[in-house]
Design an enzyme around this catalytic site. Sequence first.
Site, mmCIF file in Angstrom:
data_model
loop_
_atom_site.group_PDB
_atom_site.id
_atom_site.type_symbol
_atom_site.label_atom_id
_atom_site.label_comp_id
_atom_site.label_asym_id
_atom_site.label_seq_id
_atom_site.Cartn_x
_atom_site.Cartn_y
_atom_site.Cartn_z
ATOM 1 N N ASP A 188 -4.557 2.271 -0.371
ATOM 2 C CA ASP A 188 -3.641 3.836 -1.454
ATOM 3 C C ASP A 188 -5.069 4.867 -0.607
ATOM 4 O OD1 ASP A 188 -2.245 2.466 -2.585
ATOM 5 O OD2 ASP A 188 -3.688 2.064 -3.955
ATOM 6 N N SER A 221 -4.098 -3.036 -2.291
ATOM 7 C CA SER A 221 -3.169 -2.366 -2.017
ATOM 8 C C SER A 221 -4.072 -1.260 -1.591
ATOM 9 C CB SER A 221 -2.211 -1.717 -3.059
ATOM 10 O OG SER A 221 -1.373 -0.700 -3.009
ATOM 11 N N SER A 227 1.089 -0.899 -0.211
ATOM 12 C CA SER A 227 -0.341 -0.324 -0.104
ATOM 13 C C SER A 227 0.560 1.390 -0.116
ATOM 14 C CB SER A 227 -1.137 -0.033 1.378
ATOM 15 O OG SER A 227 -1.603 -1.279 0.965
#
Lengths: 376, 376, 376, 376
Positions: free
Chosen positions: C296, C294, C256
Amino acid sequence: MRRAASIAILLLMLSAPAAAERARELGIPFAGTPGPLNAITDVPGVRVGHATLIHGQGGDAARTGVTAILPLGPDSDTPVPAAGAVLNGNGDMTGTQWLAESGFLEGPVVLTNTHSVGVARDAVVAWGQRHFPGTGAYSLPVVAETWDGYLNAINAFHVRPEHVWQALDSASGGPPAEGSVGGGTGMMAYRFKAGIGTSSRLVAGPGCPCTVGVLVQANYGQRDQLVIAGVAVGREIPDLMPTRGQEAQTDRRDGSIVAVIATDAPLLPHQLGRLARRVPIAIGRLGGIGANSSGDLFVAFSTRVPQAWAGGTQAWSTLPNDALDPLFSAVADATEEAIVNALVAADDMTGVDGNTVYALPERRLLAALRKWGRVR
Amino acid sequence: MRRAASIAILLLMLSAPAAAERARELGIPFAGTPGPLNAITDVPGVRVGHATLIHGQGGDAARTGVTAILPLGPDSDTPVPAAGAVLNGNGDMTGTQWLAESGFLEGPVVLTNTHSVGVARDAVVAWGQRHFPGTGAYSLPVVAETWDGYLNAINAFHVRPEHVWQALDSASGGPPAEGSVGGGTGMMAYRFKAGIGTSSRLVAGPGCPCTVGVLVQANYGQRDQLVIAGVAVGREIPDLMPTRGQEAQTDRRDGSIVAVIATDAPLLPHQLGRLARRVPIAIGRLGGIGANSSGDLFVAFSTRVPQAWAGGTQAWSTLPNDALDPLFSAVADATEEAIVNALVAADDMTGVDGNTVYALPERRLLAALRKWGRVR
Amino acid sequence: MRRAASIAILLLMLSAPAAAERARELGIPFAGTPGPLNAITDVPGVRVGHATLIHGQGGDAARTGVTAILPLGPDSDTPVPAAGAVLNGNGDMTGTQWLAESGFLEGPVVLTNTHSVGVARDAVVAWGQRHFPGTGAYSLPVVAETWDGYLNAINAFHVRPEHVWQALDSASGGPPAEGSVGGGTGMMAYRFKAGIGTSSRLVAGPGCPCTVGVLVQANYGQRDQLVIAGVAVGREIPDLMPTRGQEAQTDRRDGSIVAVIATDAPLLPHQLGRLARRVPIAIGRLGGIGANSSGDLFVAFSTRVPQAWAGGTQAWSTLPNDALDPLFSAVADATEEAIVNALVAADDMTGVDGNTVYALPERRLLAALRKWGRVR
Amino acid sequence: MRRAASIAILLLMLSAPAAAERARELGIPFAGTPGPLNAITDVPGVRVGHATLIHGQGGDAARTGVTAILPLGPDSDTPVPAAGAVLNGNGDMTGTQWLAESGFLEGPVVLTNTHSVGVARDAVVAWGQRHFPGTGAYSLPVVAETWDGYLNAINAFHVRPEHVWQALDSASGGPPAEGSVGGGTGMMAYRFKAGIGTSSRLVAGPGCPCTVGVLVQANYGQRDQLVIAGVAVGREIPDLMPTRGQEAQTDRRDGSIVAVIATDAPLLPHQLGRLARRVPIAIGRLGGIGANSSGDLFVAFSTRVPQAWAGGTQAWSTLPNDALDPLFSAVADATEEAIVNALVAADDMTGVDGNTVYALPERRLLAALRKWGRVR
């Protein structure tokens, strides 16, 4: 009005890209594997139609049009799973509330100029009522826009319902025209002439092979921002800026980009939203920033519709979330190439008040890429 | 620490609502048909566990706890389709980014006090790692909170990991305890003692019979706002306000309400979001407004999980959007009743610094409803 | 526990980047003009503190930590205007509901590993109660995470409250340490060792000069995706992949990236959201796609707080929307450089079970950039 | 076309509510203190105009129109701070992407029928270009709709640009007409005739006195859901259902409700979103649920615009978040009363194909409220 329409049809043919080149043919490198047409129409069932309006000079010049994307062709009113996304919302896309609430796109996606969203919207309603009478189909159409007022007399409201119907009725499979056609007729990107561009990617994996197709109406970006294949092409070609009549055009406001993403990958609506949210990745690669005056609106749909079952339920077969990365890459790759295709396909255009927007010059583009080792 | 835990367990038993009454038993009218338990546990597979911490007096008094809702019981780490919603976001619910992105809830929903969200979150992670070793399961737990600082020494951080595990490990089907138990131990609503409440509704229709169950941790609202069954009960009982030690408590800030919605209706994630967005309908019926200081956070999940298929896809059977109205009503109806159940189940409580919150007096409630013809 | 903390402090000092190089010093080209420190701490008032935990070997190895960003330093509990954004939500950031609802960030932003979000969150609450007693300050802290389980024994829960307090208490202006420090200690990006990176940009224009500072905890990306300055660096260096013990590490799941954006530009909360939504532009430039696994998550705040006026209102002086483009570019530029800084600053690291992650080799990076003409 | 417009104007006058009663005059109890007009026009500067189209019988009958709300009257193109909200998105409101992105409403809010959103949108663009030439003003108008196809030949597209301009040009302060006027002409709510309703509330407190005004176009709800003042009025009057020609109308699909909230309270855009999100509280009080087929779209704006300062910044004076509760209550109270006003003001109407929708009968309404002690 009927005359105008005829002229439009005539000019549509004249403007058909006889030997239009595409970015890939120039040797520009892109990631991923495109479909046979390298176009949104690689997704089975998807059809694209344009109505292009190019007529007149001076203050009343028409340089505009309509592009229609039909997810399942003209004979189906079956809603398709869909979702939208926004990078910068200085634009309009009608019908998004129901798209978000229901998870479905009910009808075509239509692209036109900013001041013609309304006529296009109601014309889609009328078209839907005529084709699918007695249903509520197409009551909340999805119509999006970018602003072509540099080249088009946008306040002359040139787009009429018949142009919208023409775009819808002429929609076909096969390679869509690119550049200064349809809704993209009067558009520019990075201050070069642009408009419609398309591309596609093939994706392997569970539940696939699948195709991701993208069609953009590209009308955004400052010259010095333009990056192609990692090369700051815009800085290499600082001249050939749009002119306002005989003078340099000084307005630095950005236009917009609308992206339509089609896939036959079996996806749920919220997963399609995840696809749509990858368009900014492509914009980032090409140097864009989602400027304040830009309407960066995206919609993604899947042609794999749920099956109605006897008990009143719907049956879906979908990809798990952890299979989506190749699709995310495909969206970014195809959007990137579609935007460059829009630039490469368009020619110089002179429009309202003699304003002129120049095409991205092919030789200088290649020279810039060669200088930095990106093409031979 | 071990001692505290033992006391907590002991008090949990002591505080078990031997003959706790429920709103419906008092004759309060509610719309719709509840399930057999009139509880979230009517949804097959759903289990609820409480750890209740009631010990001490004065500045260090513990009046708090933990409630855990396990969508598929303790032996499953299968994610369930889910989505959240917010009325007023003055609260915290961890894990919502992944819930929104993936469309799945991976693990239990845990409710506690505002200052113990962290310990509860990490304790769920640890519990998940212990129960499902080698998986990434439960790395982003969903833990929500309301503020019990009027009755609980919230800065003493009484909740420890073992209390969270106790709530998880003791989760069971059957009728959940209501009122001053678990995460709801120190909570109040409309300035009456409240806490945990639950209710359910049965829904017929395509793809059903289905059950919608709701569990709330209710800690919101001003006295004069309280409306039950259309009657402004709060204005009828303006006294019995919380006391701060011996004095009237003057802080007018609202607390919060967390609602957990479970269903066995087969729904997609975005449809579950639609269910969660109906909680404000119930709050509106009961006179709440989603005050500025209120954390009104909701999560809805379905126990009908997609089936994994050989080809790597997931198979779903879901309700069409136009079958959802009965479920929307069910959410509103069950949430309304769950909140009133939380009020009816709770008893007077004295906590930190001698602060006292009074229960909604049953006789006066009934008198008010009778006065306006709502009960006989 | 106290011993562990001492060791952590000791190692923090040992790991201080004596002569850490930065991307710009290597000659890597970036757009825009950085501030004096080229760091988030160029924004007046912003302070950064790290607690770095590097101790042990084998199954229990600690390679983790905590990074704290204090918008107005340690002596202020004044909320700052703020908003968040998400590219892909496979992560957690607590406290975002109130941030979105109120438009304010109330306290620090704390970064740590995935399984320590809870302890960090409650430790911030306790720290806030101690520093600002009697207020509700810091009850809903903002804590975000990335996953360091390749190098760190994440289920050993090494982070303790005192580490969080250490990061908060040691926060200072000046150049923040980068690479394998604080929350970034055990992180990797594009399968090279990474962690914390920071950068800043100066912006002229109405209401300015202003500074935009970014700090990232970078832990995302596949090797073959890495693009720096337009060059596919990851494809040039396909070796030096992480090893699992002695073997190649085969898990392709992404980590991430968390980005914290600070500015002294006077902005409203919804305008700060617009800034936060430009982080994906930087990720796109560097080849990332916002992968499914991920998290984000981004947060942007302004240190220009509204003034309280006598009549009970707040006075704001803010930039108009059409002045934001330079700030959008600044966010993209500074985020891009911060991520590369995280890569450049980090050294090889061996952690849990002997797993090893290699640093991006400086010479080969430069060779790749030179090959494509990006550095001399 | 010109003839149709003339007839419309004529009928507008004929349909002017000579002695239209309002809910409050009937003795129905509502919370809070209304402004002098008990209308959205109590907010200084706000003007409302209607164009009402009632002509023809049979298959082509027009029972529709346009309502325009001008935040600062017809002579200002100053954007006003604004935000939107959605309960159930089965409807369309154009222009919301820019409204959300910018935080401003640039022009009027226009309400009409579902199939006339487009013509209304483009007509607002043209009107804006004519009134404010040379500006980009009004390029992304906000136009919303509800569906009047039971009474209006919606596919005849009766609304023409001149009707939109008529609504805009005739906008005035003073008490707006209610019931079957303007965009509300052919609408029904809870299967009684409804349409346009309005109400307002006065709010004291810091930064005030302030006014909150609401105008609704009410077209939603099932009969058995209708609750007024806590009384299930819909169950008391199960007859008088709409007829389809001579037969009972059996379609159970819900229509929609659009609410426009105006205030002179000084608020930031995101705070106005908080106001808009309180409309569901009112819908909940009145028994609505936000049905699947309902487009429940809301927009809130403040007439207190930021001042432009010399340095290029904007100066705002705004209420702190903790002063908003009275405004939240005001929105809920005024929306509730506006909806009941729409019901009370409307008369029986026969429209397309002889379909008839009956008004809520005043005596039976009062009898129901009296039965449950809500009026004397």
